[in-house]
Design an enzyme around this catalytic site. Structure first.
Site, PDB file in Angstrom:
ATOM      1  N   GLY A 198       3.634   0.048  -1.323  1.00 17.83           N
ATOM      2  CA  GLY A 198       3.716  -0.759  -2.504  1.00 17.83           C
ATOM      3  C   GLY A 198       5.121  -0.435  -3.348  1.00 17.83           C
ATOM      4  O   GLY A 198       5.305  -1.417  -4.124  1.00 17.83           O
ATOM      5  N   LEU A 209       0.789  -1.005   0.021  1.00 19.29           N
ATOM      6  CA  LEU A 209       0.075   0.069   0.038  1.00 19.29           C
ATOM      7  C   LEU A 209       0.878   1.154   0.002  1.00 19.29           C
ATOM      8  O   LEU A 209       1.772   1.355   0.609  1.00 19.29           O
ATOM      9  CB  LEU A 209      -0.748  -0.005   1.214  1.00 19.29           C
ATOM     10  CG  LEU A 209      -1.708   1.179   1.463  1.00 19.29           C
ATOM     11  CD1 LEU A 209      -2.477   1.569   0.193  1.00 19.29           C
ATOM     12  CD2 LEU A 209      -2.588   1.265   2.772  1.00 19.29           C
ATOM     13  N   CYS A 210       0.438   2.207  -1.051  1.00 21.51           N
ATOM     14  CA  CYS A 210       1.301   3.347  -1.027  1.00 21.51           C
ATOM     15  C   CYS A 210       2.735   3.493  -1.233  1.00 21.51           C
ATOM     16  O   CYS A 210       3.187   2.621  -1.873  1.00 21.51           O
ATOM     17  CB  CYS A 210       0.819   4.426   0.302  1.00 21.51           C
ATOM     18  SG  CYS A 210      -0.953   4.375   0.475  1.00 21.51           S
ATOM     19  N   LEU A 211       3.439   3.990  -0.238  1.00 19.96           N
ATOM     20  CA  LEU A 211       4.816   3.813  -0.112  1.00 19.96           C
ATOM     21  C   LEU A 211       5.342   2.305   0.026  1.00 19.96           C
ATOM     22  O   LEU A 211       6.264   1.839  -0.418  1.00 19.96           O
ATOM     23  CB  LEU A 211       5.529   4.699   1.001  1.00 19.96           C
ATOM     24  CG  LEU A 211       7.003   4.695   1.280  1.00 19.96           C
ATOM     25  CD1 LEU A 211       7.967   4.738  -0.312  1.00 19.96           C
ATOM     26  CD2 LEU A 211       7.563   5.706   2.221  1.00 19.96           C
ATOM     27  N   LEU A 213      -1.654  -1.442  -4.083  1.00 17.56           N
ATOM     28  CA  LEU A 213      -2.666  -0.512  -3.685  1.00 17.56           C
ATOM     29  C   LEU A 213      -2.485   0.987  -3.768  1.00 17.56           C
ATOM     30  O   LEU A 213      -1.422   1.550  -3.004  1.00 17.56           O
ATOM     31  CB  LEU A 213      -3.295  -0.916  -2.465  1.00 17.56           C
ATOM     32  CG  LEU A 213      -3.591  -2.430  -2.364  1.00 17.56           C
ATOM     33  CD1 LEU A 213      -4.063  -2.567  -0.916  1.00 17.56           C
ATOM     34  CD2 LEU A 213      -4.461  -2.859  -3.130  1.00 17.56           C
TER      35      LEU A 213
END
Length: 571
Positions: A312, A308-310, A336
């Site tokens: 990811g 997720l985000c960073l 994500l």
């Protein structure tokens, strides 16, 4: 502003939140005020444009009283400036029916147009222009009549209905925020939330701990599970439990309920003595070490990763790093709201230029970390009406308590960033975009995302301005394996916390060959009612292995150290 139910307000605010809200410093570091000053000065060199803007303003102001009076007596008259139907500030009927408030709103809109015309006439570099426009929008939002008691009809009505009680309560809220919340209105009432009880409450055990992270293993909720375990790789910019939010709003719970053996990394909130912690450390002691532990506990040859985000971005880096090392243990990837190509970072590009990063580096050299609370206001500025002035009205003018909402409670649970990691991230990703260019050096290797051949599921949210979905789509061209790209409803966080329900939708294309451009994909994709969680479940079942008995909780080598959500999430 019309009074709204707290849950509605909270859901709207949550739709524009994002973990990267705590990556950036205050407005002085970003130079927004300086850019606006330069724009105003530059406009003086184009007096013709300024004069035309002033004439249009004078004309608008002259017409407004006549139009307001005409409407008041029942006549038809088009307003000088159109009203944005999506502007929730002016939803109270009095802004249309009362001639004084109607004229006040029109005068405010005319003044806004004049100010934007003047600043827009300035000839500046693109970066300075964007910052000047952002600063001007913040200033105009701040002086909106809805932010003041005597010019807000909803606040006046509530004061009358409560015999002044709402005013007294609003003053109390203001003073409390002034003393205890740095003068900013509170976005959430966190008193009803408790980690392990109604947040981060899916049953789990801590099975590993090092100086950087704890690894949680979730207890099975089905008689049999798929053979391939799954690791959730969250950002360390916020606490991990956005992936395990609250009951029935937890992606982790959803995955466990659908037969997945789930592990999650919970990063330690870094203190000053961790200032030298690098992104290399996060890779080696984070997901790489987690894969080692998961493989030892489960005996599985491969591990799927959901980032997720960073987290990811680090997931993509980890997959490429291991592949380049001859390590084939990574199964599928799910990314994500993740950006691997930072060429078009959206609104946050205003806070990631060379000038701003230089100032941040000086601050971090003094303090060792970048405090989450000192940075939270920066992201609020990007959506000031939703995340600042919305609460000025509800908390201070209407005298209401802030809502109790799980996403907002999670967002308020801020973390710090170690100086070395933070500097590396801003320079190598946002400023130089080395990851997409194949030039990022980390843990002794130059990362080549093209070596990733794993099936990859990419989710982005249509209203995500932290990771614009068209930037997220560029992942399709950076990896070599098959990609399924899904566009979800919602924003950066509400698009991920997306349990099945009547309000959510997603778009997907069934074509095996995805178009080169995001626009081409959008033209070919179909919209479906329902959550991407359901689509992801069908996709992941094809590659997650046969059903078998659940693995043990921990092992002899990695025994259970305690109950979830663990110790680090409370730091």
């Amino acid at each position: 502003m019309a009074e709204e139910l707290p849950d509605t307000v909270a859901e709207h605010a949550a739709s524009v939140l994002g973990p990267e809200s705590e990556l950036f410093e205050d407005l002085d570091a970003a130079g927004l005020g300086e850019a606006l000053t330069h724009a105003v000065r530059a406009s003086l060199y184009k007096p013709g444009d300024t004069a035309l803007a002033a004439i249009r303003l004078a004309t608008d102001l002259a017409r407004i009283p006549l139009i307001a009076a005409t409407r008041w007596v029942g006549g038809e008259a088009e307003p000088p400036l159109p009203i944005d139907p999506k502007d929730r500030r002016f939803a109270d009927p009095a802004w249309d029916t009362n001639p004084v408030f109607y004229a006040l709103r029109q005068g405010y809109l005319a003044s806004c147009r004049f100010a934007r015309d003047v600043v827009g006439s300035a000839e500046l570099e693109a970066e300075a222009t964007r910052k000047a426009e952002l600063a001007l929008d913040l200033l105009l939002d701040a002086i909106a009549p809805t932010n003041f008691l005597m010019t807000n009809p909803a606040a006046l009505k509530r004061a009358f209905d409560t015999a002044g009680g709402s005013v007294a309560k609003g003053v109390h809220n203001f003073l409390d925020d002034l003393v205890h919340n740095a003068g900013r209105p509170r976005q959430v009432d966190t008193s009803g939330f408790e980690l392990g009880r109604n947040l981060a409450c899916t049953p789990a055990k801590v099975v590993y701990r090092n100086e950087l992270m704890e690894l949680l293993q979730y207890e099975p909720r089905t008689e049999q599970v798929h053979a391939t375990p799954m690791l959730c790789s969250p950002p360390w910019i916020n606490k991990y439990y956005v992936m395990d939010l609250s009951r029935d709003r937890s992606f982790v719970q959803w995955a466990v309920d659908h037969g997945r053996t789930v592990f999650v990394i919970s990063y330690k909130n870094p203190s000053k003595d961790m200032s030298g912690t690098t992104m290399d450390d996060y890779l080696v002691n984070g997901p790489q070490k987690a894969v080692d532990v998961i493989q030892e506990i489960t005996g599985s040859e491969t591990v799927d990763i959901v980032g997720l985000c960073l987290g990811g971005a680090l997931t993509g880096i980890t997959a490429a790093y291991l592949q380049q090392s001859g390590d084939t243990r990574i199964g599928t990837l799910t990314l994500l709201n993740t950006m691997l190509d930072y060429a078009e970072p959206g609104a946050l590009g205003n806070f990631t230029d060379e000038h701003t990063v230089d100032k941040l580096e000086k601050k971090m050299r003094r303090e060792g970390t970048l405090e989450g609370k000192s940075m939270a206001g920066t992201f609020d500025v990007l959506r000031a009406n939703d995340l600042i002035f919305n609460y000025v009205v509800s908390n201070w003018l209407l005298g209401q308590n802030p809502p109790a909402f799980d996403i907002l409670a999670w967002n308020a649970d801020s973390t710090r960033m170690p100086a070395a990691m933070h500097t590396f991230y801003l320079r190598n990703f946002y400023i130089e975009n080395k990851l997409a260019a194949g030039k990022l050096k980390i843990a002794g290797k130059t990362i080549d995302l093209n070596v990733i051949k794993s099936p990859t599921y990419v989710v982005s949210a249509v209203n995500d301005h932290i990771v614009p979905w068209k930037s997220a789509y560029k992942t399709v061209g950076l990896v070599s394996g098959p990609v399924r790209f899904v566009l979800s409803s919602g924003g950066h966080i509400a698009g991920i916390v997306s349990p099945p329900g009547p309000k959510v939708w997603h778009m997907v294309s069934e074509s095996e060959q995805l178009p080169v451009t995001a626009e081409g994909w959008h033209d070919a994709a179909e919209r479906h009612n329902g959550s991407w969680w359901e689509d992801w479940t069908h996709w992941s079942e094809e590659t997650s292995g046969p059903l078998q008995d659940p693995p043990r909780m921990g092992s002899t080598v990695h025994p259970v150290l305690g109950d979830g959500p663990g110790e680090y999430v409370r730091t």
